[in-house]
Design an enzyme around this catalytic site. Sequence first.
Site, PDB file in Angstrom:
ATOM      1  N   ARG A  60     -12.307  13.841  -9.414  1.00 52.30           N
ATOM      2  CA  ARG A  60     -11.676  12.753  -8.651  1.00 52.30           C
ATOM      3  C   ARG A  60     -12.677  12.171  -7.636  1.00 52.30           C
ATOM      4  O   ARG A  60     -12.760  10.971  -7.438  1.00 52.30           O
ATOM      5  CB  ARG A  60     -10.447  13.257  -7.872  1.00 52.30           C
ATOM      6  CG  ARG A  60      -9.358  13.960  -8.646  1.00 52.30           C
ATOM      7  CD  ARG A  60      -8.427  12.980  -9.324  1.00 52.30           C
ATOM      8  NE  ARG A  60      -9.011  12.420 -10.527  1.00 52.30           N
ATOM      9  CZ  ARG A  60      -9.204  13.111 -11.667  1.00 52.30           C
ATOM     10  NH1 ARG A  60      -8.832  14.364 -11.778  1.00 52.30           N
ATOM     11  NH2 ARG A  60      -9.750  12.535 -12.717  1.00 52.30           N
ATOM     12  N   GLN A  93      -1.049   7.638   2.108  1.00 52.34           N
ATOM     13  CA  GLN A  93      -0.927   8.932   1.414  1.00 52.34           C
ATOM     14  C   GLN A  93      -2.103   9.128   0.471  1.00 52.34           C
ATOM     15  O   GLN A  93      -2.261  10.202  -0.102  1.00 52.34           O
ATOM     16  CB  GLN A  93       0.374   8.969   0.610  1.00 52.34           C
ATOM     17  CG  GLN A  93       1.613   8.856   1.466  1.00 52.34           C
ATOM     18  CD  GLN A  93       2.833   8.550   0.615  1.00 52.34           C
ATOM     19  OE1 GLN A  93       3.525   9.446   0.157  1.00 52.34           O
ATOM     20  NE2 GLN A  93       3.113   7.273   0.407  1.00 52.34           N
ATOM     21  N   ASN A  94      -2.903   8.098   0.307  1.00 51.43           N
ATOM     22  CA  ASN A  94      -3.995   8.164  -0.669  1.00 51.43           C
ATOM     23  C   ASN A  94      -5.168   8.964  -0.128  1.00 51.43           C
ATOM     24  O   ASN A  94      -5.474   8.908   1.064  1.00 51.43           O
ATOM     25  CB  ASN A  94      -4.454   6.750  -1.044  1.00 51.43           C
ATOM     26  CG  ASN A  94      -3.336   5.957  -1.702  1.00 51.43           C
ATOM     27  OD1 ASN A  94      -2.347   6.548  -2.137  1.00 51.43           O
ATOM     28  ND2 ASN A  94      -3.470   4.657  -1.754  1.00 51.43           N
ATOM     29  N   HIS A 111      -2.381  12.760   3.894  1.00 49.26           N
ATOM     30  CA  HIS A 111      -2.573  13.824   2.898  1.00 49.26           C
ATOM     31  C   HIS A 111      -4.042  14.217   2.731  1.00 49.26           C
ATOM     32  O   HIS A 111      -4.410  14.780   1.700  1.00 49.26           O
ATOM     33  CB  HIS A 111      -1.988  13.399   1.543  1.00 49.26           C
ATOM     34  CG  HIS A 111      -0.486  13.326   1.550  1.00 49.26           C
ATOM     35  ND1 HIS A 111       0.244  12.624   0.620  1.00 49.26           N
ATOM     36  CD2 HIS A 111       0.437  13.874   2.404  1.00 49.26           C
ATOM     37  CE1 HIS A 111       1.541  12.738   0.890  1.00 49.26           C
ATOM     38  NE2 HIS A 111       1.677  13.472   1.969  1.00 49.26           N
ATOM     39  N   ALA A 222       0.866  -4.821  -6.229  1.00 47.94           N
ATOM     40  CA  ALA A 222       0.398  -4.871  -4.845  1.00 47.94           C
ATOM     41  C   ALA A 222      -0.686  -5.935  -4.652  1.00 47.94           C
ATOM     42  O   ALA A 222      -0.738  -6.575  -3.596  1.00 47.94           O
ATOM     43  CB  ALA A 222      -0.130  -3.492  -4.437  1.00 47.94           C
TER      44      ALA A 222
END
Length: 236
Positions: A60, A93-94, A111, A222
């Site tokens: 990631r 939250q990303n 997070h 978005a």
Amino acid sequence: MNSTRSNIVILTGAGVSAESGVATFRGAGGLWEGHLIEDVASPEGFARDPALVQKFYNLRRAALRTVEPNAAHRAIARLQREYQRGRVTLVTQNVDDLHERSGSPQVIHVHGELLKIRCTRCHAVHHWTEDITPNLACASCQTAGRLRPDIVWFGEMPYHMDAIYDELAAAQVFIAIGTSGKVYPAAGFVIEAARCGARTIECNLEPSDVSSVFDEHRIGPAGVIAPALVDQLLRV
Ligand code: APR
């Protein structure tokens, strides 16, 4: 919207980065990049198979180099820079760094962040852009093999909650963009903002699990919805 003073809190979720090519959490039959969320995003999963979890976040982290901010990130950054009638507090939250790279002057990562690592021995947190390898040593205490991603997993305490609740209490407008409303406490921020008197706006591809709490709904991607909303907020 009138021209009186008006603080804004924006909460973003995975949907805001989707158009940049970052996978959402619940987009593929409950799997996150092919894994059960509890296997790669819980302390129990990490204890069971640390190598798998480190590899998952290494991938990631490396993937961040292949993605760019999109129109939604840029619109939010523009609102933060140009809005004159109060504070614009961005809570995400990303765990990616796309808000920062689009020029957001302030971002609260509830997070955690992929580009930070934490020592489980001395708890020091450091910026890190490479893989976490088995023998990597902590830059603070020099202990090897005790580093983990500085990501808040299920069952762990989200970051900056006191500061966030202060901002929610002071907000006249609360906007959620690209979040499913499935994960608390972030899913409950709209309830707190509404309780404190904020007008609440949801921007998402589909109604979220907490959709009924919002005063207003803007359904769509978005990258289209956020720039239009920002134009409107800056025009008033
Ligand atoms: N534009 C707007 N919304 C979108 C887009 C888009 N282009 N693409 C997807 N969405 C919406 C989806 O419809 C969904 O409602 O974004 C939402 C993403 O939901 P999740 O994948 O559940 O992501 P999020 O709400 O951020 O997850 C919260 O769960 O696993 C944990 O810690 C992780 O921070 C994460 C938390």
